[in-house]
Enzyme design. Structure first.
Site, PDB file in Angstrom:
ATOM      1  CE  LYS A  82       4.614   7.730  -0.964  1.00  0.00           C
ATOM      2  NZ  LYS A  82       3.605   7.853   0.109  1.00  0.00           N
ATOM      3  CB  THR A 106      -3.425  12.657   5.715  1.00  0.00           C
ATOM      4  OG1 THR A 106      -3.559  11.557   4.807  1.00  0.00           O
ATOM      5  CG2 THR A 106      -1.992  12.708   6.215  1.00  0.00           C
ATOM      6  CE  LYS A 116       2.998   6.915   6.855  1.00  0.00           C
ATOM      7  NZ  LYS A 116       2.797   7.925   5.799  1.00  0.00           N
ATOM      8  CB  SER A 155      -6.030   4.195   2.048  1.00  0.00           C
ATOM      9  OG  SER A 155      -5.843   5.386   1.328  1.00  0.00           O
ATOM     10  CE  LYS A 191      -4.142   1.769   0.156  1.00  0.00           C
ATOM     11  NZ  LYS A 191      -3.708   2.825  -0.787  1.00  0.00           N
ATOM     12  CG  ASN A 246      -6.151  16.995   1.015  1.00  0.00           C
ATOM     13  OD1 ASN A 246      -7.240  17.524   1.188  1.00  0.00           O
ATOM     14  ND2 ASN A 246      -5.936  15.720   1.296  1.00  0.00           N
TER      15      ASN A 246
END
Length: 423
Positions: free
Chosen positions: A113, A197, A101, A356, A77, A228
């Protein structure tokens, strides 16, 4: 608290800084050196060539990456960023950070990533769509709902995620919404994902403030990076009564001792493209913002913002890392020695990957939650994770960052040992 001297002092290498933090926690845990090697190495690195036909008919070629760091706890992810300064080393580091994380907030994912070396501000909407679709075609051999689920990152957004979902779906002949998260609601996105986030970061700040005896209704805050994540964090802090005195974006920042009207600043940026020039505020540089005398500092821009060179200037009581890797390893030690609480990125900005995960679950089940339910579950997960990290930090007398890595490493270690090595 932990105050060991840091032997790593290369302020510009996120990968080495990440390795250092992993090794520090592993040493504290007494982790087997051979197993540490396994946990550090990325499982898969894909480099792709992304040709693009420009609007004027000319051809150009961009380089893209997708890195899967670890799959012991589940599918990979991680976000995809479009930026001119993307490097493979950066993507590897960010994939590793995603592994830790996901583990620290205990969701069943490994880390990944992706990125393309480009300046999206120089591309038209049509060019950006074609670049995205070709990149997805090139990496489609390793992504999928059970393999690797991309998400938004720097300079990517729900529209880019929609193109990714559509491209992957067209290759398979039917809609596959769970291949990507951060999508628009109309095609399987989740309520609360865009704010997750920043909102999750503020949940950690609430817990940290409670532990430090800081009353948020009387506190001041500065937010570096008014995109954001930063804008949402600023708005949430403002809603809690916190006085947000400064914000910045890539073009500069603004300061107002009496506090900024965050809703007005957001509207101003949407209209003008930047917070710079916002009326009734004083212009301020990025470095000046970082050094402000405030209670809470939220670095929500790019990595390597707080370094050995400016760590002594930080005057905040709490630094909440809404960005990935904003504090270098040596700077981290300096802040620790000065008694400044740093909420590490793998905890402070984990709200995005938590929601997510919720979006992925909803997509797989084709059953969607209300925004209140999403936020309730997000708060529960973030608060529980913060308290676990806080308890380890207090018991073991280590920093919050080392405590978070100790928890993450232990969870990935257990999954790796239980699964064993194949063949």
């Amino acid at each position: 608290m932990e105050m060991a001297n840091c032997v790593y002092d290369n302020n510009n290498d996120l990968l080495q800084s990440t390795f250092f933090q992993v090794e520090r926690a592993a040493t504290r845990m007494g982790l087997d050196p051979g197993l540490l090697k396994v946990l550090k190495e990325p499982k898969r690195i894909l480099t792709v060539s992304v040709p693009l036909r420009k609007d004027d008919g000319s051809l150009d070629v961009y380089q893209g990456f997708r890195v899967q760091h670890n799959l012991a706890r589940g599918p990979a992810k991680g976000g995809i960023r479009f930026h001119q300064d993307v490097t493979l080393e950066e993507v590897i580091a960010l994939a590793a950070l995603m592994t830790w994380k996901c583990a620290v907030v205990d969701i069943p994912y490994g880390g990944a990533k992706g990125g393309i070396i480009c300046n999206p501000k120089e591309l038209s909407t049509g060019e950006l769509e074609r670049l995205t679709r070709r990149y997805v075609t090139e990496i489609s051999i390793i992504i999928g709902p059970e393999k690797d689920i991309p998400a938004p990152d720097v300079n990517t957004n729900p529209q880019v995620m929609a193109w990714i979902m559509d491209t992957f779906s067209m290759q398979h002949g039917y809609s596959i919404p769970a291949v990507v998260t951060g999508k628009p609601l109309e095609i399987g996105g989740s309520q609360g994902r865009n704010e997750a986030t920043g909102r999750g970061c503020v949940y950690t700040i609430e817990e940290a403030a409670s532990g430090c005896g800081l009353n948020l209704a009387e506190a001041t805050a500065a937010v570096q990076g008014f995109g954001n994540v930063g804008a949402v964090a600023a708005a949430c802090l403002n809603d809690l009564g916190c006085r947000v005195v400064a914000v910045s974006d890539s073009k500069g920042g603004v300061y107002c001792e009496g506090g900024l009207d965050i809703a007005e600043v957001r509207e101003y940026k949407e209209r003008t493209g930047s917070v710079v020039g916002y009326p009734d505020a004083t212009p301020i540089t990025q470095q000046e913002l970082l050094a402000l005398d405030c209670d809470i500092l939220v670095p929500a821009a790019l990595e390597n913002q707080i370094t050995e060179a400016n760590a002594a200037d930080i005057r905040a009581k709490i630094v909440a890392e809404a960005a990935n890797g904003p504090t270098t390893a040596r700077a981290d030690d300096i802040l620790q020695q000065r008694g400044i609480m740093v909420i590490p990125d793998i905890l402070a900005n984990a709200g995005g990957v938590v929601v997510s995960y919720f979006e992925w679950v909803q997509g797989m089940q084709h059953f969607f939650w209300s925004k209140d339910e999403v936020n309730r579950q997000l708060r529960r997960r973030i608060v529980s994770s913060f308290r676990e990290v806080w308890e380890i930090a207090q018991r073991e007398r280590v920093s919050m960052r080392t405590a978070a890595y100790m928890i993450a490493l232990e969870r990935v270690k257990k999954a790796t040992l239980l699964r064993g090595l194949f063949p």
